[in-house]
Design a protein around this motif. Sequence first.
Motif, mmCIF file in Angstrom:
data_model
loop_
_atom_site.group_PDB
_atom_site.id
_atom_site.type_symbol
_atom_site.label_atom_id
_atom_site.label_comp_id
_atom_site.label_asym_id
_atom_site.label_seq_id
_atom_site.Cartn_x
_atom_site.Cartn_y
_atom_site.Cartn_z
ATOM 1 N N ASP A 44 0.824 -1.206 0.000
ATOM 2 C CA ASP A 44 0.000 0.000 0.000
ATOM 3 C C ASP A 44 0.861 1.260 0.000
ATOM 4 O O ASP A 44 0.429 2.312 -0.479
ATOM 5 C CB ASP A 44 -0.926 0.018 1.223
ATOM 6 N N THR A 45 2.068 1.154 0.560
ATOM 7 C CA THR A 45 3.014 2.261 0.543
ATOM 8 C C THR A 45 3.707 2.366 -0.812
ATOM 9 O O THR A 45 3.975 3.467 -1.311
ATOM 10 C CB THR A 45 4.077 2.081 1.648
ATOM 11 N N LEU A 46 3.992 1.227 -1.423
ATOM 12 C CA LEU A 46 4.673 1.226 -2.718
ATOM 13 C C LEU A 46 3.822 1.848 -3.817
ATOM 14 O O LEU A 46 4.351 2.464 -4.742
ATOM 15 C CB LEU A 46 5.047 -0.206 -3.111
ATOM 16 N N VAL A 47 2.495 1.687 -3.715
ATOM 17 C CA VAL A 47 1.612 2.209 -4.769
ATOM 18 C C VAL A 47 1.772 3.717 -4.938
ATOM 19 O O VAL A 47 2.063 4.187 -6.052
ATOM 20 C CB VAL A 47 0.141 1.816 -4.497
ATOM 21 N N PRO A 48 1.604 4.529 -3.888
ATOM 22 C CA PRO A 48 1.796 5.977 -4.090
ATOM 23 C C PRO A 48 3.251 6.355 -4.377
ATOM 24 O O PRO A 48 3.515 7.327 -5.091
ATOM 25 C CB PRO A 48 1.323 6.594 -2.768
#
Length: 417
Positions: A44-48
Amino acid sequence: MASIPSGGAVLTEPLDHKQQNYTTALTSLAVLYFMNGFITCLNDTLVPFFKKGFTLTYSESSLVQFYFFLTYGIMSFPAGKIIERTGYKNGMMMGLLVSAFGAFLFVPASIFHQYYIFLAALFVLAIGVVLLQVASNPYITILGPAKTASSRLTLIQAVGSIGTTIAPIFGAYFILSRLQESTSSSDAVRYPYIGIGCLLVLIALVVAFLKLPNLKPSSNVDTVSYTNTNLFSFRNLNFGTIGIFVYVGAEVSVGTFLTNYIADTLNIPVDQANTYVAFYWGSMLVGRLVGSWVLRSVKPSAVLTICATMATILILVSVNSAGSLAVWSMIAVGLCNSVMFAIIFSLSVQGVGKFTTQASGILSTAIAGGAIVSFSQGYVKDHATWLIAFMIPVVCYAYLVFYGVNGYKSNINQNEL
Protein backbone atom coordinates in the motif's frame (compact mmCIF):
# COMPACT_ATOMS: atom_id res chain seq x y z
CA MET A 1 -3.82 -8.62 4.30
CA ALA A 2 -3.76 -8.18 3.97
CA SER A 3 -4.48 -11.02 6.05
CA ILE A 4 -4.36 -13.39 3.25
CA PRO A 5 -6.08 -16.86 3.54
CA SER A 6 -5.41 -20.18 1.98
CA GLY A 7 -5.69 -23.91 1.91
CA GLY A 8 -7.00 -26.62 4.20
CA ALA A 9 -6.11 -30.25 4.67
CA VAL A 10 -7.16 -33.61 5.95
CA LEU A 11 -4.80 -35.80 7.94
CA THR A 12 -4.09 -39.46 7.30
CA GLU A 13 -4.52 -40.05 11.02
CA PRO A 14 -6.44 -37.73 13.35
CA LEU A 15 -4.44 -36.04 16.07
CA ASP A 16 -5.15 -36.57 19.75
CA HIS A 17 -5.41 -32.90 20.70
CA LYS A 18 -5.62 -33.64 24.41
CA GLN A 19 -2.11 -35.07 24.37
CA GLN A 20 -0.53 -32.34 22.24
CA ASN A 21 1.07 -29.01 23.19
CA TYR A 22 0.96 -26.70 20.22
CA THR A 23 2.32 -23.53 21.87
CA THR A 24 5.63 -23.53 19.96
CA ALA A 25 3.98 -24.33 16.63
CA LEU A 26 1.27 -21.69 17.01
CA THR A 27 3.80 -19.09 18.17
CA SER A 28 5.95 -19.70 15.09
CA LEU A 29 2.85 -19.45 12.89
CA ALA A 30 1.98 -16.15 14.57
CA VAL A 31 5.43 -14.80 13.61
CA LEU A 32 4.89 -15.92 10.01
CA TYR A 33 1.52 -14.18 9.93
CA PHE A 34 3.14 -11.02 11.26
CA MET A 35 5.65 -11.03 8.41
CA ASN A 36 3.00 -11.88 5.83
CA GLY A 37 0.86 -9.01 7.05
CA PHE A 38 3.77 -6.58 7.09
CA ILE A 39 4.98 -7.50 3.59
CA THR A 40 1.53 -7.47 2.04
CA CYS A 41 0.48 -4.17 3.61
CA LEU A 42 3.75 -2.48 2.66
CA ASN A 43 2.47 -2.74 -0.92
CA ASP A 44 0.00 0.00 0.00
CA THR A 45 3.01 2.26 0.54
CA LEU A 46 4.67 1.23 -2.72
CA VAL A 47 1.61 2.21 -4.77
CA PRO A 48 1.80 5.98 -4.09
CA PHE A 49 5.62 5.87 -4.10
CA PHE A 50 5.80 4.32 -7.57
CA LYS A 51 2.89 6.44 -8.81
CA LYS A 52 4.89 9.57 -8.08
CA GLY A 53 8.32 8.17 -8.97
CA PHE A 54 7.42 6.74 -12.36
CA THR A 55 4.59 9.21 -13.20
CA LEU A 56 1.94 6.49 -13.35
CA THR A 57 -1.84 6.53 -13.59
CA TYR A 58 -3.88 4.93 -10.80
CA SER A 59 -4.36 1.76 -12.82
CA GLU A 60 -0.66 1.56 -13.66
CA SER A 61 0.36 2.04 -10.03
CA SER A 62 -2.14 -0.64 -8.97
CA LEU A 63 -0.07 -3.17 -10.93
CA VAL A 64 1.87 -3.51 -7.66
CA GLN A 65 -1.16 -5.27 -6.21
CA PHE A 66 -2.10 -6.87 -9.51
CA TYR A 67 1.13 -8.82 -9.88
CA PHE A 68 1.34 -9.60 -6.18
CA PHE A 69 -2.13 -11.12 -5.93
CA LEU A 70 -2.14 -12.60 -9.42
CA THR A 71 0.45 -14.99 -8.01
CA TYR A 72 -2.28 -16.64 -5.94
CA GLY A 73 -4.20 -17.46 -9.08
CA ILE A 74 -1.13 -18.97 -10.72
CA MET A 75 0.70 -20.61 -7.83
CA SER A 76 -1.92 -21.88 -5.36
CA PHE A 77 -2.35 -25.32 -6.91
CA PRO A 78 1.40 -25.87 -7.55
CA ALA A 79 2.09 -24.70 -3.99
CA GLY A 80 -0.43 -27.22 -2.68
CA LYS A 81 1.36 -30.02 -4.54
CA ILE A 82 4.68 -28.89 -3.09
CA ILE A 83 3.25 -28.91 0.44
CA GLU A 84 1.83 -32.40 -0.11
CA ARG A 85 5.34 -33.63 -0.94
CA THR A 86 7.39 -31.66 1.58
CA GLY A 87 5.06 -31.26 4.56
CA TYR A 88 3.99 -28.05 6.27
CA LYS A 89 7.26 -27.20 8.04
CA ASN A 90 9.45 -27.55 4.94
CA GLY A 91 6.86 -25.70 2.91
CA MET A 92 6.98 -22.77 5.31
CA MET A 93 10.78 -22.68 5.22
CA MET A 94 10.72 -22.74 1.42
CA GLY A 95 8.20 -19.90 1.39
CA LEU A 96 10.37 -17.78 3.67
CA LEU A 97 13.47 -18.26 1.52
CA VAL A 98 11.67 -17.53 -1.76
CA SER A 99 10.17 -14.39 -0.22
CA ALA A 100 13.63 -13.35 0.95
CA PHE A 101 14.98 -13.77 -2.58
CA GLY A 102 12.16 -11.57 -3.91
CA ALA A 103 12.98 -8.90 -1.32
CA PHE A 104 16.66 -8.96 -2.33
CA LEU A 105 15.63 -8.42 -5.97
CA PHE A 106 14.64 -4.90 -4.91
CA VAL A 107 18.37 -4.12 -4.97
CA PRO A 108 18.86 -4.43 -8.77
CA ALA A 109 15.42 -2.92 -9.30
CA SER A 110 16.42 0.18 -7.33
CA ILE A 111 19.84 0.38 -8.99
CA PHE A 112 18.33 0.41 -12.48
CA HIS A 113 15.29 2.41 -11.27
CA GLN A 114 12.90 0.40 -13.46
CA TYR A 115 9.27 -0.19 -12.58
CA TYR A 116 9.01 -3.52 -14.41
CA ILE A 117 11.91 -4.95 -12.41
CA PHE A 118 10.14 -3.99 -9.19
CA LEU A 119 7.02 -5.76 -10.44
CA ALA A 120 9.08 -8.88 -11.19
CA ALA A 121 10.60 -8.72 -7.69
CA LEU A 122 7.14 -8.43 -6.16
CA PHE A 123 5.95 -11.41 -8.18
CA VAL A 124 8.79 -13.56 -6.79
CA LEU A 125 8.16 -12.23 -3.29
CA ALA A 126 4.50 -13.16 -3.65
CA ILE A 127 5.36 -16.74 -4.70
CA GLY A 128 7.00 -17.18 -1.31
CA VAL A 129 4.00 -15.64 0.45
CA VAL A 130 1.67 -18.06 -1.36
CA LEU A 131 3.78 -21.00 -0.19
CA LEU A 132 3.64 -19.67 3.36
CA GLN A 133 -0.13 -19.24 3.22
CA VAL A 134 -0.86 -22.61 1.67
CA ALA A 135 1.29 -24.26 4.34
CA SER A 136 0.35 -22.24 7.41
CA ASN A 137 -3.45 -21.84 7.20
CA PRO A 138 -4.36 -25.55 7.12
CA TYR A 139 -1.61 -26.20 9.68
CA ILE A 140 -3.42 -23.85 12.07
CA THR A 141 -6.73 -25.63 11.54
CA ILE A 142 -5.09 -28.99 12.31
CA LEU A 143 -3.31 -27.87 15.47
CA GLY A 144 -6.37 -28.04 17.69
CA PRO A 145 -10.02 -29.10 17.78
CA ALA A 146 -11.94 -28.65 14.52
CA LYS A 147 -14.84 -26.87 16.24
CA THR A 148 -12.58 -23.95 17.22
CA ALA A 149 -10.67 -23.77 13.92
CA SER A 150 -12.32 -20.48 12.80
CA SER A 151 -11.65 -18.88 16.16
CA ARG A 152 -8.04 -20.12 16.20
CA LEU A 153 -7.39 -18.92 12.65
CA THR A 154 -8.93 -15.53 13.44
CA LEU A 155 -6.74 -15.19 16.54
CA ILE A 156 -3.53 -15.98 14.64
CA GLN A 157 -4.61 -13.58 11.90
CA ALA A 158 -4.88 -10.92 14.61
CA VAL A 159 -1.12 -11.22 15.08
CA GLY A 160 -0.77 -10.70 11.33
CA SER A 161 -2.78 -7.52 11.78
CA ILE A 162 -0.04 -6.17 14.02
CA GLY A 163 2.23 -6.39 10.99
CA THR A 164 -0.31 -4.66 8.76
CA THR A 165 -0.71 -1.90 11.36
CA ILE A 166 3.03 -1.26 11.65
CA ALA A 167 3.70 -1.41 7.89
CA PRO A 168 2.04 1.94 6.92
CA ILE A 169 3.90 3.77 9.72
CA PHE A 170 7.16 2.11 8.67
CA GLY A 171 6.45 2.94 5.03
CA ALA A 172 5.58 6.56 5.75
CA TYR A 173 8.76 7.12 7.77
CA PHE A 174 11.30 5.21 5.68
CA ILE A 175 9.83 5.35 2.16
CA LEU A 176 7.21 8.06 1.58
CA SER A 177 9.22 10.63 3.54
CA ARG A 178 11.61 10.53 0.58
CA LEU A 179 8.85 10.79 -2.02
CA GLN A 180 10.38 13.87 -3.65
CA GLU A 181 13.47 11.82 -4.58
CA SER A 182 11.37 9.08 -6.21
CA THR A 183 11.40 10.56 -9.72
CA SER A 184 15.17 10.12 -10.03
CA SER A 185 15.95 7.41 -7.48
CA SER A 186 14.27 4.46 -5.77
CA ASP A 187 16.92 4.09 -3.05
CA ALA A 188 14.21 4.69 -0.46
CA VAL A 189 12.86 1.17 -0.97
CA ARG A 190 16.22 -0.59 -1.33
CA TYR A 191 17.39 -0.77 2.25
CA PRO A 192 14.00 -1.53 3.85
CA TYR A 193 13.65 -4.56 1.58
CA ILE A 194 17.22 -5.68 2.22
CA GLY A 195 16.30 -5.66 5.90
CA ILE A 196 13.10 -7.61 5.19
CA GLY A 197 15.05 -10.20 3.19
CA CYS A 198 17.60 -10.69 5.97
CA LEU A 199 14.84 -11.05 8.57
CA LEU A 200 13.06 -13.66 6.46
CA VAL A 201 16.24 -15.70 6.15
CA LEU A 202 16.74 -15.51 9.91
CA ILE A 203 13.17 -16.69 10.57
CA ALA A 204 13.66 -19.57 8.11
CA LEU A 205 16.74 -20.68 10.07
CA VAL A 206 14.83 -20.52 13.36
CA VAL A 207 11.94 -22.55 11.91
CA ALA A 208 14.44 -25.13 10.64
CA PHE A 209 15.62 -25.81 14.18
CA LEU A 210 12.18 -25.77 15.83
CA LYS A 211 10.60 -29.09 16.73
CA LEU A 212 7.23 -28.74 15.03
CA PRO A 213 4.70 -31.53 14.42
CA ASN A 214 5.85 -32.95 11.06
CA LEU A 215 2.52 -33.33 9.30
CA LYS A 216 1.57 -33.70 5.68
CA PRO A 217 -1.80 -33.10 4.04
CA SER A 218 -3.68 -36.02 2.57
CA SER A 219 -6.54 -36.01 0.12
CA ASN A 220 -7.25 -39.70 0.60
CA VAL A 221 -9.46 -39.43 3.67
CA ASP A 222 -13.20 -39.23 3.22
CA THR A 223 -14.82 -38.38 6.53
CA VAL A 224 -18.31 -38.02 5.06
CA SER A 225 -20.16 -40.25 2.63
CA TYR A 226 -21.78 -38.40 -0.28
CA THR A 227 -23.58 -39.46 -3.38
CA ASN A 228 -21.93 -36.42 -5.03
CA THR A 229 -18.52 -37.12 -6.48
CA ASN A 230 -18.06 -33.77 -8.20
CA LEU A 231 -16.21 -31.05 -6.29
CA PHE A 232 -18.45 -28.40 -7.83
CA SER A 233 -21.57 -30.08 -6.49
CA PHE A 234 -21.18 -28.13 -3.23
CA ARG A 235 -23.23 -24.95 -3.35
CA ASN A 236 -21.53 -23.36 -0.35
CA LEU A 237 -18.10 -23.88 -1.94
CA ASN A 238 -19.14 -22.45 -5.31
CA PHE A 239 -20.59 -19.29 -3.78
CA GLY A 240 -17.76 -19.20 -1.23
CA THR A 241 -15.11 -19.14 -3.96
CA ILE A 242 -16.72 -16.00 -5.35
CA GLY A 243 -16.92 -14.76 -1.76
CA ILE A 244 -13.16 -15.10 -1.24
CA PHE A 245 -12.55 -13.41 -4.61
CA VAL A 246 -14.65 -10.35 -3.82
CA TYR A 247 -13.64 -10.16 -0.15
CA VAL A 248 -9.89 -10.11 -0.82
CA GLY A 249 -10.53 -7.80 -3.77
CA ALA A 250 -12.47 -5.31 -1.65
CA GLU A 251 -10.06 -5.41 1.29
CA VAL A 252 -7.00 -4.93 -0.92
CA SER A 253 -8.67 -2.31 -3.11
CA VAL A 254 -9.69 -0.11 -0.18
CA GLY A 255 -6.23 -0.42 1.39
CA THR A 256 -4.46 0.25 -1.91
CA PHE A 257 -6.09 3.58 -2.62
CA LEU A 258 -6.70 4.72 0.95
CA THR A 259 -3.53 6.83 1.09
CA ASN A 260 -4.37 8.79 -2.06
CA TYR A 261 -8.05 9.01 -1.08
CA ILE A 262 -7.19 10.51 2.32
CA ALA A 263 -4.60 12.85 0.78
CA ASP A 264 -7.23 14.16 -1.66
CA THR A 265 -9.98 14.33 0.95
CA LEU A 266 -7.97 16.19 3.61
CA ASN A 267 -5.64 17.95 1.15
CA ILE A 268 -2.52 16.75 2.97
CA PRO A 269 0.83 15.28 1.78
CA VAL A 270 0.89 11.60 0.86
CA ASP A 271 3.33 10.64 3.63
CA GLN A 272 1.00 12.13 6.26
CA ALA A 273 -2.00 10.44 4.68
CA ASN A 274 -0.25 7.08 4.76
CA THR A 275 -0.06 7.14 8.56
CA TYR A 276 -3.88 7.02 8.65
CA VAL A 277 -3.74 3.66 6.88
CA ALA A 278 -2.31 2.18 10.08
CA PHE A 279 -5.70 2.76 11.69
CA TYR A 280 -7.41 0.86 8.87
CA TRP A 281 -5.26 -2.22 9.48
CA GLY A 282 -5.15 -1.62 13.24
CA SER A 283 -8.94 -1.79 13.42
CA MET A 284 -8.67 -5.24 11.85
CA LEU A 285 -6.41 -6.25 14.72
CA VAL A 286 -9.02 -5.15 17.25
CA GLY A 287 -11.79 -6.84 15.29
CA ARG A 288 -9.94 -10.14 15.11
CA LEU A 289 -9.15 -10.19 18.80
CA VAL A 290 -12.80 -9.57 19.62
CA GLY A 291 -13.99 -11.79 16.79
CA SER A 292 -11.99 -14.81 17.97
CA TRP A 293 -14.07 -14.66 21.15
CA VAL A 294 -17.41 -13.78 19.51
CA LEU A 295 -17.18 -16.61 16.99
CA ARG A 296 -17.13 -19.14 19.80
CA SER A 297 -20.77 -18.42 20.54
CA VAL A 298 -22.34 -16.47 17.65
CA LYS A 299 -23.31 -18.04 14.34
CA PRO A 300 -20.54 -17.15 11.82
CA SER A 301 -22.95 -16.50 8.95
CA ALA A 302 -24.77 -13.89 11.06
CA VAL A 303 -21.49 -12.16 11.92
CA LEU A 304 -20.54 -12.11 8.22
CA THR A 305 -23.89 -10.59 7.24
CA ILE A 306 -23.59 -7.82 9.83
CA CYS A 307 -19.97 -7.01 8.96
CA ALA A 308 -20.58 -6.93 5.21
CA THR A 309 -23.65 -4.72 5.65
CA MET A 310 -21.73 -2.28 7.84
CA ALA A 311 -18.82 -2.16 5.36
CA THR A 312 -21.25 -1.27 2.56
CA ILE A 313 -22.86 1.49 4.62
CA LEU A 314 -19.52 2.94 5.76
CA ILE A 315 -18.16 3.26 2.21
CA LEU A 316 -21.36 4.93 1.03
CA VAL A 317 -21.21 7.37 3.95
CA SER A 318 -17.56 8.13 3.25
CA VAL A 319 -17.83 8.89 -0.47
CA ASN A 320 -20.93 11.03 0.11
CA SER A 321 -19.37 13.16 2.85
CA ALA A 322 -16.21 15.19 3.38
CA GLY A 323 -13.42 15.88 5.85
CA SER A 324 -12.89 13.74 8.93
CA LEU A 325 -16.22 11.92 8.56
CA ALA A 326 -15.24 10.70 5.09
CA VAL A 327 -11.82 9.59 6.26
CA TRP A 328 -12.82 7.78 9.45
CA SER A 329 -15.82 6.12 7.80
CA MET A 330 -13.52 4.56 5.22
CA ILE A 331 -10.96 3.57 7.87
CA ALA A 332 -13.70 1.85 9.87
CA VAL A 333 -14.23 -0.57 6.99
CA GLY A 334 -11.13 -2.34 8.30
CA LEU A 335 -12.96 -3.26 11.48
CA CYS A 336 -15.71 -4.87 9.39
CA ASN A 337 -13.14 -6.80 7.37
CA SER A 338 -11.49 -8.33 10.42
CA VAL A 339 -13.28 -11.69 10.65
CA MET A 340 -14.69 -12.03 7.16
CA PHE A 341 -12.06 -14.27 5.62
CA ALA A 342 -12.00 -16.86 8.39
CA ILE A 343 -15.81 -17.07 8.24
CA ILE A 344 -16.04 -17.30 4.44
CA PHE A 345 -13.30 -19.92 4.31
CA SER A 346 -14.79 -22.12 7.05
CA LEU A 347 -18.31 -21.90 5.60
CA SER A 348 -16.99 -22.71 2.13
CA VAL A 349 -15.20 -25.94 3.09
CA GLN A 350 -17.80 -27.13 5.57
CA GLY A 351 -18.92 -30.65 4.73
CA VAL A 352 -16.84 -31.17 1.60
CA GLY A 353 -15.13 -34.22 3.15
CA LYS A 354 -12.53 -35.82 0.90
CA PHE A 355 -12.61 -32.77 -1.36
CA THR A 356 -11.16 -30.47 1.34
CA THR A 357 -7.67 -30.16 -0.15
CA GLN A 358 -9.02 -29.47 -3.65
CA ALA A 359 -11.52 -26.99 -2.25
CA SER A 360 -8.71 -25.19 -0.43
CA GLY A 361 -6.78 -24.91 -3.68
CA ILE A 362 -9.77 -23.32 -5.39
CA LEU A 363 -10.27 -20.86 -2.54
CA SER A 364 -6.58 -19.99 -2.59
CA THR A 365 -6.75 -19.30 -6.31
CA ALA A 366 -9.69 -16.96 -5.70
CA ILE A 367 -7.37 -14.67 -3.73
CA ALA A 368 -6.44 -13.35 -7.18
CA GLY A 369 -9.46 -11.11 -6.62
CA GLY A 370 -6.97 -8.79 -4.93
CA ALA A 371 -5.38 -8.27 -8.34
CA ILE A 372 -8.51 -7.91 -10.45
CA VAL A 373 -10.63 -5.73 -8.17
CA SER A 374 -7.85 -3.29 -7.23
CA PHE A 375 -6.82 -2.85 -10.87
CA SER A 376 -10.46 -2.32 -11.85
CA GLN A 377 -10.90 0.36 -9.21
CA GLY A 378 -7.71 2.07 -10.33
CA TYR A 379 -8.90 2.04 -13.93
CA VAL A 380 -12.26 3.54 -12.97
CA LYS A 381 -10.55 6.23 -10.87
CA ASP A 382 -8.46 7.22 -13.90
CA HIS A 383 -11.70 8.03 -15.71
CA ALA A 384 -14.09 9.06 -12.93
CA THR A 385 -14.36 10.27 -9.33
CA TRP A 386 -13.59 8.54 -6.04
CA LEU A 387 -17.34 8.14 -5.50
CA ILE A 388 -17.70 6.09 -8.67
CA ALA A 389 -14.48 4.15 -8.10
CA PHE A 390 -15.50 3.02 -4.61
CA MET A 391 -18.72 1.53 -5.96
CA ILE A 392 -16.61 -1.48 -6.96
CA PRO A 393 -15.88 -2.56 -3.37
CA VAL A 394 -19.49 -1.69 -2.48
CA VAL A 395 -20.67 -4.32 -4.98
CA CYS A 396 -18.19 -6.79 -3.47
CA TYR A 397 -19.51 -6.30 0.05
CA ALA A 398 -23.10 -6.49 -1.19
CA TYR A 399 -22.31 -9.98 -2.51
CA LEU A 400 -20.95 -10.96 0.90
CA VAL A 401 -24.24 -9.91 2.47
CA PHE A 402 -25.92 -12.43 0.16
CA TYR A 403 -23.40 -15.10 1.10
CA GLY A 404 -23.98 -14.54 4.81
CA VAL A 405 -27.75 -14.68 4.42
CA ASN A 406 -28.16 -17.50 1.91
CA GLY A 407 -25.10 -18.33 -0.19
CA TYR A 408 -23.31 -20.25 2.59
CA LYS A 409 -26.12 -22.81 2.86
CA SER A 410 -25.12 -26.21 1.62
CA ASN A 411 -27.18 -28.39 -0.66
CA ILE A 412 -25.84 -31.37 1.31
CA ASN A 413 -27.70 -32.55 4.41
CA GLN A 414 -25.49 -31.49 7.32
CA ASN A 415 -25.47 -29.34 10.42
CA GLU A 416 -24.85 -25.68 9.62
CA LEU A 417 -22.16 -23.64 11.28
